[in-house]
Write a protein that holds these residues in place. Structure first.
Motif, PDB file in Angstrom:
ATOM      1  N   PHE A 105       0.648  -1.079  -0.082  1.00  0.00           N
ATOM      2  CA  PHE A 105       0.206  -0.061  -0.529  1.00  0.00           C
ATOM      3  C   PHE A 105       1.466   1.665  -0.058  1.00  0.00           C
ATOM      4  O   PHE A 105       1.456   1.521   1.058  1.00  0.00           O
ATOM      5  N   LEU A 106       0.764   2.158  -1.378  1.00  0.00           N
ATOM      6  CA  LEU A 106       1.715   3.450  -1.497  1.00  0.00           C
ATOM      7  C   LEU A 106       0.703   4.214  -1.724  1.00  0.00           C
ATOM      8  O   LEU A 106      -0.238   4.269  -2.075  1.00  0.00           O
ATOM      9  N   LEU A 107       0.945   5.195  -0.649  1.00  0.00           N
ATOM     10  CA  LEU A 107       0.714   6.631  -1.421  1.00  0.00           C
ATOM     11  C   LEU A 107       0.954   6.751  -2.823  1.00  0.00           C
ATOM     12  O   LEU A 107       2.824   7.535  -2.703  1.00  0.00           O
ATOM     13  N   LEU A 129       4.648  -1.450   3.605  1.00  0.00           N
ATOM     14  CA  LEU A 129       3.499  -0.169   3.343  1.00  0.00           C
ATOM     15  C   LEU A 129       4.493   1.024   3.787  1.00  0.00           C
ATOM     16  O   LEU A 129       5.141   0.857   4.593  1.00  0.00           O
ATOM     17  N   ALA A 130       3.237   1.958   2.702  1.00  0.00           N
ATOM     18  CA  ALA A 130       4.277   2.678   2.814  1.00  0.00           C
ATOM     19  C   ALA A 130       4.260   3.742   4.397  1.00  0.00           C
ATOM     20  O   ALA A 130       3.567   3.017   5.766  1.00  0.00           O
ATOM     21  N   PRO A 131       5.487   3.957   5.122  1.00  0.00           N
ATOM     22  CA  PRO A 131       6.038   4.407   6.246  1.00  0.00           C
ATOM     23  C   PRO A 131       4.722   5.139   7.084  1.00  0.00           C
ATOM     24  O   PRO A 131       4.506   5.198   7.861  1.00  0.00           O
ATOM     25  N   ARG A 136      -0.262   2.923  11.659  1.00  0.00           N
ATOM     26  CA  ARG A 136      -2.120   2.797  11.701  1.00  0.00           C
ATOM     27  C   ARG A 136      -1.870   1.367  11.827  1.00  0.00           C
ATOM     28  O   ARG A 136      -3.633   0.989  12.563  1.00  0.00           O
ATOM     29  N   VAL A 137      -1.595   0.488  11.054  1.00  0.00           N
ATOM     30  CA  VAL A 137      -2.107  -1.303  10.925  1.00  0.00           C
ATOM     31  C   VAL A 137      -1.622  -1.534  12.423  1.00  0.00           C
ATOM     32  O   VAL A 137      -2.207  -2.571  12.784  1.00  0.00           O
ATOM     33  N   ILE A 138      -0.152  -1.108  13.075  1.00  0.00           N
ATOM     34  CA  ILE A 138       0.098  -2.135  14.287  1.00  0.00           C
ATOM     35  C   ILE A 138      -0.871  -1.800  15.069  1.00  0.00           C
ATOM     36  O   ILE A 138      -1.525  -2.699  16.145  1.00  0.00           O
ATOM     37  N   ALA A 139      -1.194  -0.376  15.227  1.00  0.00           N
ATOM     38  CA  ALA A 139      -1.762   0.398  16.058  1.00  0.00           C
ATOM     39  C   ALA A 139      -3.550  -0.487  16.021  1.00  0.00           C
ATOM     40  O   ALA A 139      -4.141  -0.882  17.572  1.00  0.00           O
ATOM     41  N   LEU A 190      14.518  -5.879  12.423  1.00  0.00           N
ATOM     42  CA  LEU A 190      14.858  -5.299  11.056  1.00  0.00           C
ATOM     43  C   LEU A 190      13.287  -5.082   9.823  1.00  0.00           C
ATOM     44  O   LEU A 190      12.985  -4.093   9.385  1.00  0.00           O
ATOM     45  N   VAL A 191      12.512  -6.324   9.941  1.00  0.00           N
ATOM     46  CA  VAL A 191      11.596  -6.499   9.184  1.00  0.00           C
ATOM     47  C   VAL A 191      10.790  -5.123   9.254  1.00  0.00           C
ATOM     48  O   VAL A 191       9.605  -5.048   8.883  1.00  0.00           O
ATOM     49  N   ALA A 192      10.667  -5.253  11.203  1.00  0.00           N
ATOM     50  CA  ALA A 192       9.600  -4.392  11.425  1.00  0.00           C
ATOM     51  C   ALA A 192      10.383  -3.180  11.271  1.00  0.00           C
ATOM     52  O   ALA A 192       8.781  -1.888  11.487  1.00  0.00           O
TER      53      ALA A 192
END
Length: 240
Positions: A105-107, A129-131, A136-139, A190-192
């Protein structure tokens, strides 16, 4: 460029498609094999052109990009990763895209290198995912385990993917523990941080194939469908 990454561009604005084509083909290892301006055209082109990656807009006539993504990822004859690229930084688009099977998902305000990197990451079988949206995904997933299971794990009833080994529960406090090696924990951290396999390999001074093996082992041990689900799990249980 026999080994070039084959890309399908889907956007209802011709100028946007032209700009993406110019950026991606300047990379040298990416070739745009087709374009589509509607979701219906995208589904047909995905089947006919066999792209490795599809850059998918959301708001389009005939069929939106989310429904097109759902149909493409659900077609066993199509082996393409979908990266949703949209102007709209909306949670409903983000989570619906992940639920539809998108790999990224990129803006549209992302820089050229971010777009190129997204295509390379998706082509390698990874998720991105876009930074701006990762937190928000994690939350969201940390706050709603049921939604996390449906969206990040992609496991609807009757359509479940075979999970990895179950997570063991410690006898004293019931906290989930996973038997990851120290190297696997390092890779997961590092993936995180949204690093690609190539970037992780550079940081740890190991081969990219070795990184891919570690990531695969981590996903299997966590029972996670992809990197996004693994990162969510890691944050919830303090593995990062």
């Amino acid at each position: 460029m026999t080994d070039a990454i084959r890309v399908l561009l889907v956007d209802d604005h011709a100028v946007m498609r032209a700009g993406f084509r110019m950026i991606l083909e300047s990379a040298g290892d990416i070739i745009v094999v087709g374009e589509a301006s509607t979701g219906v055209e995208a589904v047909a082109a995905a089947s006919a052109l066999h792209p490795a990656v599809i850059c998918m807009d959301v708001q389009m006539p005939d069929m939106d990009g989310l429904e097109a993504t759902r149909r493409i990822t659900g077609d066993t004859a199509v082996d393409a990763a979908v990266v949703v690229v949209t102007t709209f930084d909306r949670d409903d688009y983000l989570f619906d895209a992940l639920a539809a099977g998108a790999s990224g998902f990129l803006l549209k305000n992302a820089g050229p290198e971010e777009l190129i990197n997204a295509v390379r990451v998706a082509a390698a079988g990874d998720a991105l995912l876009a930074p701006e949206v990762t937190r928000r995904v994690i939350a969201r997933f940390a706050a709603a385990p049921a939604d996390r299971e449906r969206t990040a794990g992609g496991r609807e009833a009757g359509n479940a993917r075979t999970p990895g080994p179950p997570v063991a529960l410690s006898r004293d406090n019931g906290v989930p523990t996973v038997e990851l090696t120290e190297r696997e924990r390092e890779v997961l951290r590092l993936v995180a941080q949204a690093l690609s396999n190539a970037e992780i390999a550079q940081q740890l001074f190991i081969g990219e194939a070795t990184v891919k093996t570690h990531v695969s082992n981590v996903l299997q041990k966590l029972g996670a469908r992809d990197r996004v689900a693994a990162v969510v799990y890691a944050h919830r249980h303090g593995l990062t």
